[in-house]
Design a protein around this motif. Structure first.
Motif, PDB file in Angstrom:
ATOM      1  N   GLY A  73       2.141   7.554  10.578  1.00 30.39           N
ATOM      2  CA  GLY A  73       0.726   7.660  10.253  1.00 30.39           C
ATOM      3  C   GLY A  73       0.396   6.949   8.952  1.00 30.39           C
ATOM      4  N   VAL A  74       1.186   7.204   7.919  1.00 26.95           N
ATOM      5  CA  VAL A  74       0.906   6.619   6.608  1.00 26.95           C
ATOM      6  C   VAL A  74       1.178   5.113   6.623  1.00 26.95           C
ATOM      7  CG1 VAL A  74       1.534   6.636   4.165  1.00 26.95           C
ATOM      8  CG2 VAL A  74       1.374   8.783   5.415  1.00 26.95           C
ATOM      9  N   SER A  75       2.197   4.697   7.379  1.00 31.65           N
ATOM     10  CA  SER A  75       2.542   3.273   7.363  1.00 31.65           C
ATOM     11  C   SER A  75       1.523   2.430   8.132  1.00 31.65           C
ATOM     12  CB  SER A  75       3.946   3.059   7.933  1.00 31.65           C
ATOM     13  OG  SER A  75       3.955   3.406   9.297  1.00 31.65           O
ATOM     14  N   ARG A  76       0.628   3.070   8.872  1.00 31.24           N
ATOM     15  CA  ARG A  76      -0.326   2.302   9.671  1.00 31.24           C
ATOM     16  C   ARG A  76      -1.737   2.310   9.114  1.00 31.24           C
ATOM     17  NH1 ARG A  76       1.925   4.360  15.412  1.00 31.24           N
ATOM     18  NH2 ARG A  76       3.790   3.076  15.400  1.00 31.24           N
ATOM     19  N   VAL A 114      -4.155   1.904   5.582  1.00 28.28           N
ATOM     20  CA  VAL A 114      -4.199   1.547   4.158  1.00 28.28           C
ATOM     21  C   VAL A 114      -4.705   2.705   3.310  1.00 28.28           C
ATOM     22  CG1 VAL A 114      -5.074  -0.148   2.502  1.00 28.28           C
ATOM     23  CG2 VAL A 114      -4.728  -0.797   4.867  1.00 28.28           C
ATOM     24  N   ASN A 115      -5.603   3.507   3.862  1.00 25.90           N
ATOM     25  CA  ASN A 115      -6.218   4.570   3.076  1.00 25.90           C
ATOM     26  C   ASN A 115      -5.508   5.911   3.218  1.00 25.90           C
ATOM     27  OD1 ASN A 115      -8.426   3.204   1.812  1.00 25.90           O
ATOM     28  ND2 ASN A 115      -9.263   2.955   3.874  1.00 25.90           N
ATOM     29  N   ALA A 116      -4.277   5.878   3.735  1.00 28.23           N
ATOM     30  CA  ALA A 116      -3.575   7.132   3.993  1.00 28.23           C
ATOM     31  C   ALA A 116      -2.788   7.595   2.774  1.00 28.23           C
ATOM     32  CB  ALA A 116      -2.630   6.954   5.168  1.00 28.23           C
ATOM     33  N   ILE A 117      -2.618   8.909   2.695  1.00 31.78           N
ATOM     34  CA  ILE A 117      -1.717   9.497   1.709  1.00 31.78           C
ATOM     35  C   ILE A 117      -1.059  10.696   2.383  1.00 31.78           C
ATOM     36  CG2 ILE A 117      -3.588  10.888   0.689  1.00 31.78           C
ATOM     37  CD1 ILE A 117      -2.088  10.550  -2.026  1.00 31.78           C
ATOM     38  N   GLY A 118       0.212  10.907   2.122  1.00 40.14           N
ATOM     39  CA  GLY A 118       0.918  12.011   2.774  1.00 40.14           C
ATOM     40  C   GLY A 118       2.070  12.483   1.918  1.00 40.14           C
ATOM     41  N   TYR A 119       2.723  13.569   2.347  1.00 39.38           N
ATOM     42  CA  TYR A 119       3.898  14.030   1.598  1.00 39.38           C
ATOM     43  C   TYR A 119       4.940  14.571   2.564  1.00 39.38           C
ATOM     44  CZ  TYR A 119       2.007  18.765   2.284  1.00 39.38           C
ATOM     45  OH  TYR A 119       1.524  19.919   2.830  1.00 39.38           O
ATOM     46  N   ALA A 173     -13.737   4.593  -0.369  1.00 41.60           N
ATOM     47  CA  ALA A 173     -13.117   4.433   0.952  1.00 41.60           C
ATOM     48  C   ALA A 173     -12.646   5.799   1.448  1.00 41.60           C
ATOM     49  CB  ALA A 173     -11.923   3.482   0.846  1.00 41.60           C
ATOM     50  N   PRO A 174     -12.635   5.991   2.773  1.00 43.53           N
ATOM     51  CA  PRO A 174     -12.232   7.304   3.295  1.00 43.53           C
ATOM     52  C   PRO A 174     -10.752   7.613   3.007  1.00 43.53           C
ATOM     53  CG  PRO A 174     -12.440   5.712   5.072  1.00 43.53           C
ATOM     54  CD  PRO A 174     -12.971   5.037   3.842  1.00 43.53           C
ATOM     55  N   VAL A 175     -10.458   8.880   2.781  1.00 43.00           N
ATOM     56  CA  VAL A 175      -9.075   9.320   2.578  1.00 43.00           C
ATOM     57  C   VAL A 175      -8.523   9.812   3.908  1.00 43.00           C
ATOM     58  CG1 VAL A 175      -7.556  10.838   1.254  1.00 43.00           C
ATOM     59  CG2 VAL A 175      -9.747  10.156   0.302  1.00 43.00           C
ATOM     60  N   LYS A 176      -7.331   9.350   4.266  1.00 45.52           N
ATOM     61  CA  LYS A 176      -6.670   9.876   5.462  1.00 45.52           C
ATOM     62  C   LYS A 176      -5.454  10.671   5.020  1.00 45.52           C
ATOM     63  CE  LYS A 176      -9.296   7.630   8.438  1.00 45.52           C
ATOM     64  NZ  LYS A 176      -8.991   6.219   8.712  1.00 45.52           N
ATOM     65  N   LEU A 177      -5.469  11.970   5.332  1.00 51.40           N
ATOM     66  CA  LEU A 177      -4.413  12.852   4.819  1.00 51.40           C
ATOM     67  C   LEU A 177      -3.362  13.179   5.878  1.00 51.40           C
ATOM     68  CD1 LEU A 177      -6.857  15.227   2.985  1.00 51.40           C
ATOM     69  CD2 LEU A 177      -5.150  13.827   1.837  1.00 51.40           C
ATOM     70  N   PHE A 178      -2.121  13.130   5.465  1.00 50.49           N
ATOM     71  CA  PHE A 178      -1.004  13.507   6.339  1.00 50.49           C
ATOM     72  C   PHE A 178      -0.109  14.488   5.579  1.00 50.49           C
ATOM     73  CE2 PHE A 178      -2.453   9.444   7.824  1.00 50.49           C
ATOM     74  CZ  PHE A 178      -2.346   9.509   9.200  1.00 50.49           C
ATOM     75  N   ASN A 222       0.353   3.918   1.690  1.00 50.57           N
ATOM     76  CA  ASN A 222       0.617   2.676   2.405  1.00 50.57           C
ATOM     77  C   ASN A 222       1.000   1.581   1.401  1.00 50.57           C
ATOM     78  OD1 ASN A 222      -0.305   0.032   3.761  1.00 50.57           O
ATOM     79  ND2 ASN A 222      -0.289   1.536   5.410  1.00 50.57           N
ATOM     80  N   PRO A 223       1.977   0.727   1.743  1.00 50.70           N
ATOM     81  CA  PRO A 223       2.382  -0.320   0.802  1.00 50.70           C
ATOM     82  C   PRO A 223       1.243  -1.289   0.453  1.00 50.70           C
ATOM     83  CG  PRO A 223       3.737  -0.364   2.796  1.00 50.70           C
ATOM     84  CD  PRO A 223       2.806   0.776   2.937  1.00 50.70           C
TER      85      PRO A 223
END
Lengths: 331, 309
Positions: A197-200, A202-207, A153-158, A114-115
């Motif tokens: 998902g990632v753009s919404r 803050v704690n998200a990471i995806g590929y 902080a929790p990790v949100k994976l995509f 997330n930016p």
């Protein structure tokens, strides 16, 4: 009522004959959705250049699905986001289908965050492995479990769905074994779902593939990956893919052409057109082109009938196009 | 039992009326939810797709540039596939329904057939796609053609057509049959001159509702391998093409794409500009379905007026 039945009978009857009619002047292509945008752009320009005298159809049935049709002798060209596998090589051999392998572009997998994420400046392959390996499932749930410097902080994976070539390549490059990944993340074959998902969060990471990042740069931040050889963090960008520093997440993608189809002038013309316009069109669809020498090299392969693949049925991580060109293709 | 006083009677009536009002309110609410969803969906698609809803959108082929991409091959493909579907499903479905209602004896076999037809209507559409892939594409060698798609969707709507035909026939009073046979008509003549014409409004409604369902189907069409990039139209009958002159039925074997596949393809593009195209195409598809349903209502109305029992 009568009229309807009669025409239906006629339809069925004539169709049986028509089924065996020859379909000249159609170039049939199928395969990977990753390669699709490039081949589609080439097909569009090619038909324009030929004033629609030659028809081109491009389907999306995935790299594996494409090779199934290709080895069943149904298509002229096959789009592939990975080299042909040993099993597919056997299938083609059994059906008497010979082919020429042509790398057409680079696809760079991009790890995005997330930016608004302020703590992640870069990541190493090992950190990503800790996060994505199967052992992490249900255990690595917070950022500070990966790196103590990161927050609690929790990790949100995509990530990509298990059927995609992207998933296969990411797991192979990061975890070290193809298709080996934790399962407790938001998986989707539709990359736009991952973008949202990632753009919404803050704690998200995806590929996903670089093209989706390139089109959504305003909503996402590309995470620089530490090059295992030089130890320097490298940003995902066209320039870094081209100069070979963005490893191990960049890979060549391919088009396979059937040797028998090359005897048809329209297929030969299409392949020549593809290699000549690739540089411009690949950039236009936001992929990273190969050096022009590689496209010329493909054309030479076609001219000299260098059949087969240079991979021998195995996928490899972090291979450069120069290395590929030095190898000898084998069926 | 004590007789009720006037007050008690009034109270009972008032309670009944209150329940009446509550049920009415609930009914209106349910209706409003359904309508609201449809209006929101259509409205959202119109607003988002408005920029692309012009004539060019209908006359241009798919393109990698969102602003130049159109739905020409998709809407032509959809219409041609529907034509094949109708030609195959109507005679088969009507004949089957007619036989079951007018000719078949009531026994275990017809019972089993009836149950299976009802079950067929509930089979997921992708199963039809897999069946078609095996039978039409490979066994019959029709390939990924308009013919294959049309026949696949015909199978899909066949149960709907059969059930609609039977309902329509059942609604015809028995005295019509008896009257016809009393003046010496055979069973076929009764069907030909009385049953089929009187059942026609109901049959047509069923057929068009079936087609409206078929036009939105994506899964079976993807399974048989409909192509996504296709920038040419099927050959017109008796025209000169690059392959020589096209016969009357050349178009049946042509590769194609349909509206739902075009929409699906556009929504999965990296470039967000394609979402506008997808919304516009979604609206066009919706308009096609609404037109078909409107046609069904109008036809039913027109034909019912001509029936005089």
């Amino acid at each position: 009522m009568f009229k309807l039945s009669r025409s239906a009978l006629a339809v069925a009857g004539v169709a049986l004959f028509a089924a065996h009619a020859a379909h000249a002047q159609v170039v049939k292509i199928d395969g990977s959705s990753t390669v699709y945008p490039i081949t589609e752009a080439v097909a569009e320009e090619f038909q324009k250049a030929k004033k629609n005298a030659i028809k081109v159809t491009v389907g999306i049935s995935g790299t594996g699905g494409g090779f199934k049709k290709f080895c069943r002798d149904e298509t002229d060209l096959s789009n592939a986001s990975r080299p042909i596998t040993a099993k597919e090589m056997e299938d083609c051999k059994a059906a008497g289908v010979e082919y020429i392998e042509m790398p057409v572009a680079y696809d760079a997998l991009t790890v995005v965050i997330n930016p608004k994420n302020s703590f992640l400046k870069q990541a190493t392959v090992d950190e990503l492995k800790t996060l994505w390996e199967p052992a992490a499932q249900g255990k690595v749930m917070k950022w500070n479990q990966v790196n103590p410097a990161w927050p609690d902080a929790p990790v949100k994976l995509f990530g990509a769905g298990a059927d995609s070539g992207t998933f296969e390549y990411f797991t192979e490059a990061i975890v070290g074994k193809a298709k080996s990944s934790r399962g407790d993340y938001t998986a989707s074959e539709d990359d736009n779902v991952l973008v949202q998902g990632v753009s919404r969060d803050v704690n998200a990471i995806g590929y996903f593939g670089y093209a989706y990042y390139a089109e959504n740069m305003a909503r996402l931040k590309g995470l620089p990956i530490v090059n295992p050889k030089t130890g320097k963090a490298v940003e995902p960008s066209g320039a870094n893919v081209e100069n070979g520093s963005y490893v191990p997440l960049s890979r060549p993608i391919f088009v396979y052409v059937k040797v028998k189809s090359l005897q048809k002038p329209e297929v030969k013309e299409f392949v020549e057109f593809y290699m000549k316009s690739a540089d411009k069109l690949v950039r236009e669809v936001k992929y990273v082109p190969l050096p022009q020498s590689a496209y010329d090299f493909n054309l030479k392969h076609v001219k000299d009938m260098k059949k087969g693949t240079v991979f021998g049925g195995k996928n490899e991580v972090g291979i450069t196009i120069e290395e590929l060109m030095k190898r000898e293709a084998k069926l | 039992m004590q007789p009720l006083t006037t007050e008690q009677i009034r109270a009972v009536i008032a309670r009944g009326k209150a329940k009446d009002a509550i049920f009415q309110a609930v009914g209106i609410l349910c209706l409003a939810i359904g309508l609201l969803v449809i209006f929101l969906l259509v409205g959202d698609m119109v607003i988002r797709g408005a920029a692309r809803l012009n004539l060019d959108f209908f006359t241009q082929f798919a393109s990698r540039r969102a602003a130049q991409a159109g739905i020409l091959s998709a809407w032509v493909g959809s219409l041609l596939v529907m034509l094949v579907t109708a030609c195959a499903a109507v005679p088969l479905g009507v004949a089957a329904g007619l036989y079951l209602e007018e000719y078949a004896k009531r026994n275990l076999v017809t019972e089993i057939i009836e149950i299976n037809i009802t079950n067929l209507a509930a089979v997921p559409s992708i199963v039809y796609g897999l069946l078609a892939l095996g039978i039409f594409v490979y066994a019959f060698g029709f390939g990924q053609s308009i013919l294959t798609a049309g026949l696949t969707l015909a199978l899909l709507i066949l149960p709907i057509v059969i059930v609609a035909t039977r309902e329509a026939i059942r609604a015809i009073p028995g005295m019509i049959r008896e009257g016809s046979m009393a003046v010496g008509a055979t069973r076929w003549q009764t069907c030909r001159y009385h049953i089929i014409p009187y059942a026609m409004p109901g049959i047509l409604t069923g057929v068009i509702i079936g087609l409206a369902r078929a036009i939105g189907e994506t899964a079976p069409i993807i399974t048989i391998g409909a192509l996504t990039f296709i920038a040419f139209l099927p050959p017109l009958p008796f025209t000169e093409t690059t392959e020589g002159s096209a016969g009357l039925f050349e178009w049946l074997m042509s590769p194609f794409t349909v509206m739902p596949i075009q929409i699906f393809n556009w929504t999965s593009r990296p470039d967000p500009a394609f979402e506008v195209n997808a919304a516009a195409a979604g609206f066009v598809l919706m308009a096609m379905v609404l037109t078909m349903n409107g046609l069904a209502i109008w036809l039913r109305y027109r034909m019912r007026k001509n029936i005089k029992w």
